[in-house]
Design an enzyme around this catalytic site. Structure first.
Site, PDB file in Angstrom:
ATOM      1  N   GLU A 284      -9.003 -14.705 -27.408  1.00  0.00           N
ATOM      2  CA  GLU A 284      -9.067 -13.592 -26.528  1.00  0.00           C
ATOM      3  C   GLU A 284      -7.748 -13.265 -26.070  1.00  0.00           C
ATOM      4  OE1 GLU A 284     -11.006 -15.212 -23.035  1.00  0.00           O
ATOM      5  OE2 GLU A 284     -12.961 -15.658 -24.301  1.00  0.00           O
ATOM      6  N   CYS A 353       5.355   5.907  -0.733  1.00  0.00           N
ATOM      7  CA  CYS A 353       5.926   5.341   0.273  1.00  0.00           C
ATOM      8  C   CYS A 353       5.493   3.985   0.787  1.00  0.00           C
ATOM      9  CB  CYS A 353       5.058   6.177   1.434  1.00  0.00           C
ATOM     10  SG  CYS A 353       5.446   7.830   1.138  1.00  0.00           S
ATOM     11  N   GLU A 354       6.023   2.793   0.037  1.00  0.00           N
ATOM     12  CA  GLU A 354       6.230   1.550   0.197  1.00  0.00           C
ATOM     13  C   GLU A 354       7.197   0.862  -0.216  1.00  0.00           C
ATOM     14  OE1 GLU A 354       3.241  -0.412   0.777  1.00  0.00           O
ATOM     15  OE2 GLU A 354       1.752   1.133   0.806  1.00  0.00           O
TER      16      GLU A 354
HETATM   17  C1  LIG Z   1      -7.250 -11.625 -19.042  1.00  0.00           C
HETATM   18  C2  LIG Z   1      -8.226 -12.457 -20.020  1.00  0.00           C
HETATM   19  C3  LIG Z   1      -7.531 -12.626 -21.126  1.00  0.00           C
HETATM   20  C4  LIG Z   1      -6.272 -12.152 -22.010  1.00  0.00           C
HETATM   21  O1  LIG Z   1      -5.099 -12.767 -21.281  1.00  0.00           O
HETATM   22  P1  LIG Z   1      -3.874 -12.383 -21.736  1.00  0.00           P
HETATM   23  O2  LIG Z   1      -2.926 -13.227 -21.051  1.00  0.00           O
HETATM   24  O3  LIG Z   1      -3.485 -10.773 -21.465  1.00  0.00           O
HETATM   25  O4  LIG Z   1      -3.862 -12.763 -23.316  1.00  0.00           O
HETATM   26  C5  LIG Z   1      -8.574 -13.403 -21.964  1.00  0.00           C
HETATM   27  N1  LIG Z   1      -9.541 -14.039 -21.570  1.00  0.00           N
HETATM   28  C6  LIG Z   1     -10.215 -13.710 -20.259  1.00  0.00           C
HETATM   29  C7  LIG Z   1     -11.478 -14.439 -19.918  1.00  0.00           C
HETATM   30  C8  LIG Z   1      -9.389 -13.126 -19.489  1.00  0.00           C
HETATM   31  O5  LIG Z   1      -9.819 -12.998 -18.377  1.00  0.00           O
END
Ligand SMILES: *Cc1c(COP(=O)(O)O)cnc(C)c1O
Length: 425
Positions: A284, A353-354
């Site tokens: 992922e 504005c921060e």
């Molecule tokens: C955010 C996320 C990712 C991706 O993370 P990266 O650091 O962008 O590669 C993969 N799996 C889950 C469950 C996430 O929440």
């Protein structure tokens, strides 16, 4: 000033004295579409993806782009056309996948707080897998699926309790995090899942954090997950796939994360050694596919030299580029057309504005009002985190493909922003 080389950004380079993304001069895009403007290189995204694809050559592996890194439809289209699935974390993200022509069967649904409505919609669309993050979620998903006379394909996100050695806000695989099921509870949770008639156990999942720049956390997490796979399967629950999450870092400021193919060569060697080499794998990745494909263009509005600090005020702000304000993150900032002359130290700040509204601190830059700057590494967790704070419309986005530039998102107008609001009476 001689134009710097940009080693982490092979598709972003100076030609003569002008910064280009692929074959397109960035100052031309700024003039045509205005600033702030996000510009993405399609070739950079595909090159980042190719590193994973090389790493998995000859294996059964599905790359699910973690789209929260950048969920613009034009970006999703690049990945769906390249054969990717998607890791989603909300029902809204599922609708984006479908709008971009993505395949629901290649969608996996992560996140600790899925609602019943989101579960129903995802079941209806026929997603590939729910990554379940708690025992309570298992029970609810089972009920929702039974009411629809379906079986929900699930994997359980386990928390391997390894330190990814990254920023605490983006570390997710430690015991104190809200994510996943504790290592010790995993087997019992799988046994419960296997007994629920509305669920079908298909895999196991972990994701230990983000912007990870070392190999060890991955290797350690893999060992911990494989230990669990052995225990779960010994208990008579077969797992079809193993999902190792995302998290691989990018070079923001001389960071040296492993290349995706080199990292996977090591991880696959471990899988082979432990006898899991022919298993269906999933990953992922988010940031590592898009982060260094993006540049945010911004115009210098005012210079405000001071006794203690010099401020360079630009038209992009924390609503466009939230990472410095959120994590004190570093983004390289470069002139689109470097000028000669004195280069003092500036804090590059936005109009919001921060005091947290800064993009870069203590940057040596030769700049004048009206100059254009590029904030690098702006492809991930920038536009997707952008807000309307200070009633600032979100920026426009352009996808560059060779010598062509495609507008993939129009600049948000005030009318867009107030649509849906009403006065009382
Ligand atoms: C955010 C996320 C990712 C991706 O993370 P990266 O650091 O962008 O590669 C993969 N799996 C889950 C469950 C996430 O929440």
């Amino acid at each position: 000033m001689t134009a710097p080389k940009l080693p982490g950004h092979p598709h972003i380079a100076y030609r003569g004295n002008e910064l280009f993304v692929e074959g397109v001069r960035l100052s031309d895009l700024a003039r045509e579409y205005g600033t702030p403007l996000f510009v993405y290189s399609k070739a950079a995204m595909l090159a980042a993806l190719a590193a994973y694809q090389r790493g998995f050559a000859g294996r059964q592996a599905q790359i699910c782009y973690a789209m929260k890194a950048n969920s613009s439809l034009g970006v999703l289209q690049v990945f769906t056309q390249a054969g990717c699935g998607f890791d989603i974390v909300s029902g809204g993200e599922l609708e984006r996948v479908l709008a971009a022509g993505g395949d629901a069967k290649k969608v996996i649904f992560s996140g600790v707080g899925k609602t019943r409505t989101e579960m129903r919609r995802a079941l209806e669309a026929g997603i590939g897998c729910f990554n379940v993050e708690s025992e309570a979620e298992l029970e609810v998903l089972n009920e929702v699926a039974l009411a629809m006379k379906r079986r929900a394909p699930i994997s359980i996100r386990v928390n391997p309790n390894v330190d990814p050695k990254t920023h605490p806000y983006i570390s997710t695989g430690l015991k104190g995090n809200k994510f996943g099921i504790a290592h010790e509870r995993t087997l019992a949770t799988y046994q419960r899942a296997a007994a629920l008639p509305g669920l079908q156990v298909v895999g196991i999942d972990c994701h230990i954090g983000s912007q990870i720049t070392q190999e060890d956390p991955y290797l350690d997490a893999m060992d911990r997950v494989l230990d669990l796979v052995e225990a779960i399967e010994a208990a008579g629950i077969p797992l079809h796939h193993i999902d190792f999450g995302g998290g691989l870092g990018i070079d923001y400021n001389g960071d040296t994360p492993p290349a995706a193919d080199a990292l996977w060569a090591k991880l696959l060697a471990k899988l082979d050694a432990r006898g899991f080499g022919s298993r269906q794998l999933m990953i992922e990745p988010g940031r590592s596919l898009v982060g260094n494909a993006g540049v945010c263009l911004t115009e210098v509005l005012y210079l405000k030299p001071g006794e203690q600090k010099n401020f360079c005020i630009v038209d992009a702000a924390m609503n466009d580029l939230p990472r410095p304000a959120m994590y004190e993150a570093y983004h390289q900032i470069l002139p689109l057309a470097p000028r000669t002359g004195e280069a003092p130290m500036w804090d590059v700040v936005g109009p919001i504005c921060e005091s947290g509204d800064w993009l870069g601190r203590e940057r040596t830059l030769a700049v004048q009002p009206g100059d254009l700057l590029g904030v690098l590494s702006a492809g991930a967790y920038c536009m997707s985190m952008a807000s309307n704070y200070n009633t600032r419309g979100r920026a426009a986005e352009v996808l560059v493909d060779g010598a062509r530039a495609h507008l993939i998102r129009q600049r948000e107008s005030v009318a867009d922003q107030i649509r849906g609001e009403q006065l009382v009476g």
